[in-house]
Design an enzyme around this catalytic site. Structure first.
Site, short mmCIF file in Angstrom:
data_model
loop_
_atom_site.label_atom_id
_atom_site.label_comp_id
_atom_site.label_asym_id
_atom_site.label_seq_id
_atom_site.Cartn_x
_atom_site.Cartn_y
_atom_site.Cartn_z
N VAL A 221 -11.00 3.00 -3.68
CA VAL A 221 -10.71 2.26 -4.97
C VAL A 221 -11.65 1.33 -5.26
O VAL A 221 -11.83 0.27 -4.79
CB VAL A 221 -9.15 1.83 -5.08
CG1 VAL A 221 -9.16 1.24 -6.61
CG2 VAL A 221 -8.08 3.01 -4.59
N GLN B 277 -14.94 2.71 0.76
CA GLN B 277 -14.05 2.04 -0.18
C GLN B 277 -13.71 3.40 -1.13
O GLN B 277 -14.47 4.16 -1.67
CB GLN B 277 -14.84 1.16 -0.93
CG GLN B 277 -13.95 0.53 -2.10
CD GLN B 277 -14.73 -0.63 -3.02
OE1 GLN B 277 -16.21 -0.63 -3.00
NE2 GLN B 277 -14.14 -1.28 -3.77
N HIS C 146 -10.06 -5.22 -3.08
CA HIS C 146 -8.71 -5.59 -2.62
C HIS C 146 -9.06 -6.03 -1.34
O HIS C 146 -9.80 -5.52 -0.72
CB HIS C 146 -8.05 -4.22 -2.81
CG HIS C 146 -8.72 -3.00 -2.35
ND1 HIS C 146 -9.57 -2.60 -3.16
CD2 HIS C 146 -8.41 -2.26 -1.15
CE1 HIS C 146 -10.04 -1.34 -2.41
NE2 HIS C 146 -9.47 -1.32 -1.20
N HIS D 174 -6.89 -5.65 2.27
CA HIS D 174 -5.79 -5.28 2.98
C HIS D 174 -5.36 -6.30 3.87
O HIS D 174 -6.03 -6.67 4.87
CB HIS D 174 -6.21 -3.96 3.72
CG HIS D 174 -6.76 -2.93 2.97
ND1 HIS D 174 -6.16 -1.76 2.99
CD2 HIS D 174 -8.32 -2.85 2.53
CE1 HIS D 174 -6.74 -1.05 2.25
NE2 HIS D 174 -8.10 -1.36 2.02
N ASP E 65 0.81 -1.24 0.02
CA ASP E 65 -0.11 0.00 0.03
C ASP E 65 0.99 1.19 0.05
O ASP E 65 2.00 1.11 0.53
CB ASP E 65 -0.82 0.03 1.20
CG ASP E 65 -2.06 1.10 1.06
OD1 ASP E 65 -3.30 0.52 0.78
OD2 ASP E 65 -1.80 2.22 1.17
N ASN F 2 -12.86 -3.29 2.29
CA ASN F 2 -14.03 -2.39 2.42
C ASN F 2 -14.92 -2.39 1.07
O ASN F 2 -14.36 -2.57 0.03
CB ASN F 2 -13.09 -0.90 2.47
CG ASN F 2 -12.54 -0.60 3.77
OD1 ASN F 2 -12.98 -1.22 4.84
ND2 ASN F 2 -11.36 -0.20 3.73
P1 AMP Z 1 -10.01 1.39 0.51
O1 AMP Z 1 -10.22 2.62 1.21
O2 AMP Z 1 -10.11 0.13 1.09
O3 AMP Z 1 -10.46 1.64 -0.97
O4 AMP Z 1 -8.30 1.24 0.18
C1 AMP Z 1 -7.72 1.79 -0.91
C2 AMP Z 1 -6.11 1.78 -0.48
O5 AMP Z 1 -5.51 1.87 -1.82
C3 AMP Z 1 -5.55 2.73 0.34
O6 AMP Z 1 -5.07 2.05 1.60
C4 AMP Z 1 -4.54 3.61 -0.32
O7 AMP Z 1 -3.59 4.03 0.26
C5 AMP Z 1 -4.24 2.52 -1.50
N1 AMP Z 1 -3.84 3.17 -2.75
C6 AMP Z 1 -4.24 4.15 -3.61
N2 AMP Z 1 -3.41 4.34 -4.51
C7 AMP Z 1 -2.45 3.42 -4.54
C8 AMP Z 1 -1.26 3.00 -5.15
N3 AMP Z 1 -1.11 3.55 -6.58
N4 AMP Z 1 -0.51 1.92 -4.88
C9 AMP Z 1 -0.73 1.41 -3.86
N5 AMP Z 1 -1.84 1.32 -3.01
C10 AMP Z 1 -2.38 2.68 -3.20
#
Ligand code: AMP
Length: 127
Positions: free
Chosen positions: A106, A104, A110, A112, A35, A97
């Protein structure tokens, strides 16, 4: 309700090689990478390579091969990061998430994998 996948989301761009990542594991159907804003000493994201928005989408529409591969990839990351119970400082937390309630960021499934320290309560306590 049909699932709508946005192919411009950042993880789709990582999968297409448009954005760099720190890969930990690459399998036929899954990718694990660190991350970019770690919340713990171990913070790895595991994603399927297919276009799935969240876990319920994946579990409904992914093939058996994708589901087996993804499940094994998550377990392998737990082992690679040495956060499994019984392995010294053992223990880890898996979080996935989804949507507004899950906050969420992204819209590509995914998981974590968090560890490397005691992580505290599972969620902010509801008063
Ligand atoms: P979520 O809130 O569960 O959608 O988490 C998305 C996660 O993606 C967050 O912990 C961000 O820090 C991570 N993230 C966003 N962009 C990138 C990236 N380019 N490379 C690695 N992690 C990322």
């Amino acid at each position: 309700m049909p699932y709508v996948y946005d192919p411009m989301n950042i993880f789709a761009r990582i999968l297409r090689g448009e954005i760099p990542n720190k890969t930990l594991l690459d399998t036929p159907h899954s990718l694990a990478f660190h991350d970019i804003r770690p919340q713990a000493p171990v913070h790895v994201l595991v994603i399927p390579k297919g276009p799935y928005v969240n876990f319920d989408h994946f579990s409904a529409d992914a093939s058996d091969a994708e589901i087996v591969d993804f499940t094994r990839a998550v377990g392998e990351v737990c082992r690679l990061t040495a956060t499994c119970p019984g392995d010294g400082d053992g223990g880890y937390r898996l979080i996935s998430n989804a949507g507004d309630a899950g906050v969420q960021e992204v819209p590509h499934l995914h998981v974590h994998v968090l560890g490397g320290r005691v992580l505290g309560w599972m969620v902010q306590r509801f008063e």
